[in-house]
Design an enzyme around this catalytic site. Structure first.
Site, short mmCIF file in Angstrom:
data_model
loop_
_atom_site.label_atom_id
_atom_site.label_comp_id
_atom_site.label_asym_id
_atom_site.label_seq_id
_atom_site.Cartn_x
_atom_site.Cartn_y
_atom_site.Cartn_z
CD GLU A 170 -8.00 2.71 4.69
OE1 GLU A 170 -7.43 1.85 5.36
OE2 GLU A 170 -7.43 3.36 3.80
CD GLU A 216 -2.91 1.34 2.24
OE1 GLU A 216 -2.91 0.50 3.15
OE2 GLU A 216 -3.77 2.24 2.12
MN MN Z 1 -5.56 2.81 2.90
#
Ligand code: MN
Length: 287
Positions: free
Chosen positions: A243, A149
Site C-alpha cells: 500500500e 484494519e
Molecule cells: Mn492500510
C-alpha cells in the site's frame, strides 16, 4: 513450500475504478507479477462489477476489497441515523466484494477515516460491536471473512493497537472477524513491529506493507526484516499487500481522508515492481 499471496493496492495505478482505469490496473498488476489486487470501494459507484469480475478472473488475479466509513455514515456514532447509514454502506460493500468474487472485506469497517475530536463513547463502541456482529454473520453465510484494519489515532478513535483490535474482535465474537495489521500504522502506535504480530498470532487475516511515509519500501526507517521474521514465526500464510500513496495518483475522498498531500513517487509501475521484489525477497530470506 507454500508462500503468501502478494497483492497491490489499486491506488498505485489509478485514482478511480471506472472501466478503463480498472482494466489498466488489472493489466499492470498481472504484468508486475502480483497475485491479487486490492480495490478501495470509495469509488464503487463507478465500478462495473460484472466486467471487473470477468477481467480479474481472466487475469487469474484474486481480489480483496477495502474501505473506511464517513463521518455521516459511521457505525461508531451515538446517533442512530448515522449508524444506520454506516451499516447500509457496509452491507452494500460486502455485496460488491462478493459480486467481484472476493472472499475478504477489510479496512476501517468500524469508523470514518479521519481525525476524531474526542474519544470513542461507550454507546458508540456498542454500536460498532452490534453492527459488525450482524455483518460478520452475513459474511459467514457466504463463506467470507471480515478484516479489522488497525489505524493510527489521526484516522480513527476506535482501534489504534493490536490489543484494541483483539478486544473488539472478542466482543464481536464471530470467528470470521480477523485482524489486519498495517506497518505504516504500527509504526505510529505500536511498541515495535514484532510484538503485535505475536499477540495477534493465528487471528491475523491480512497485512498491509507500507513505509513510514507510505513511499518506496526500504526508503524509510521501518524494520521490515524484524516484521517478516515475526510473520514467519507465527507461520502467517495469508495475503501481504503493498500500500503506497502519492499526490501523483489521487482518489478524491480517500486521498483527502488519508492526508495524501505530498508527491512520494510518479512512476507507479517502477514503485510496484520494486515492492513486489522487496516483499518476495523478505519472504524468501525470512523462512
Ligand atoms: Mn492500510
Amino acid at each position: 513450500m507454500t508462500t503468501n499471496p502478494i497483492g497491490v493496492h489499486a491506488l498505485v495505478w489509478v485514482g478511480d475504478t471506472g472501466p478503463a482505469s480498472l482494466a489498466y490496473a488489472i493489466d499492470k498488476t498481472k504484468a508486475a507479477g502480483f497475485d491479487l489486487l486490492e480495490l478501495s470501494l470509495h469509488d464503487s459507484v463507478n465500478l462495473d462489477v460484472a466486467a471487473a469480475r470477468e477481467a480479474l478472473r481472466t487475469a487469474g488475479l484474486g481480489v480483496v476489497c477495502s474501505r473506511g466509513l464517513a463521518f455521516d455514515a459511521d457505525v461508531s456514532s451515538d446517533d442512530p441515523a448515522v449508524v444506520e447509514r454506516g451499516e447500509k454502506l457496509l452491507h452494500d460493500s460486502l455485496a460488491v466484494t462478493r459480486a467481484l468474487g472476493g472472499t475478504h472485506f477489510t479496512g476501517a469497517l468500524y469508523s470514518a477515516l479521519g481525525k476524531y475530536g474526542r474519544p470513542l463513547t461507550e454507546a458508540g463502541r456498542r454500536n460498532v460491536v452490534t453492527v459488525l456482529r450482524r455483518l460478520a454473520q452475513e459474511a459467514d453465510g457466504h463463506g467470507m471473512t471480515l478484516g479489522l484494519e488497525i489505524c493510527n489515532r489521526y484516522e480513527t478513535n476506535v482501534i489504534n493497537t493490536a490489543r484494541d483490535a483483539l478486544r473488539l474482535a472478542d466482543d464481536i465474537g464471530e470467528d470470521n472477524v480477523l485482524i489486519h495489521l498495517d506497518t505504516y500504522h504500527m509504526n505510529i502506535e505500536e511498541d515495535d513491529l514484532v510484538r503485535p504480530v505475536r499477540e495477534v498470532g493465528d487471528r491475523l487475516g491480512y497485512v498491509h506493507i507500507g513505509e513510514n511515509h507510505r513511499g518506496y519500501l526500504g526508503s524509510g526507517h521501518l524494520d521490515f526484516t524484524a516484521f517478516f521474521h515475526a510473520l514467519g514465526d507465527i507461520r502467517y500464510q495469508g495475503p501481504i499487500t503493498f500500500e503506497s500513496f502519492s499526490s501523483a495518483v489521487v482518489m478524491e475522498g480517500l486521498s483527502n481522508d488519508l492526508a495524501i498531500w505530498r508527491n512520494l513517487w510518479d512512476d507507479g509501475d517502477d514503485l510496484a515492481r520494486h515492492a513486489r521484489a522487496f516483499i518476495a525477497g523478505h519472504l524468501h530470506t525470512s523462512r
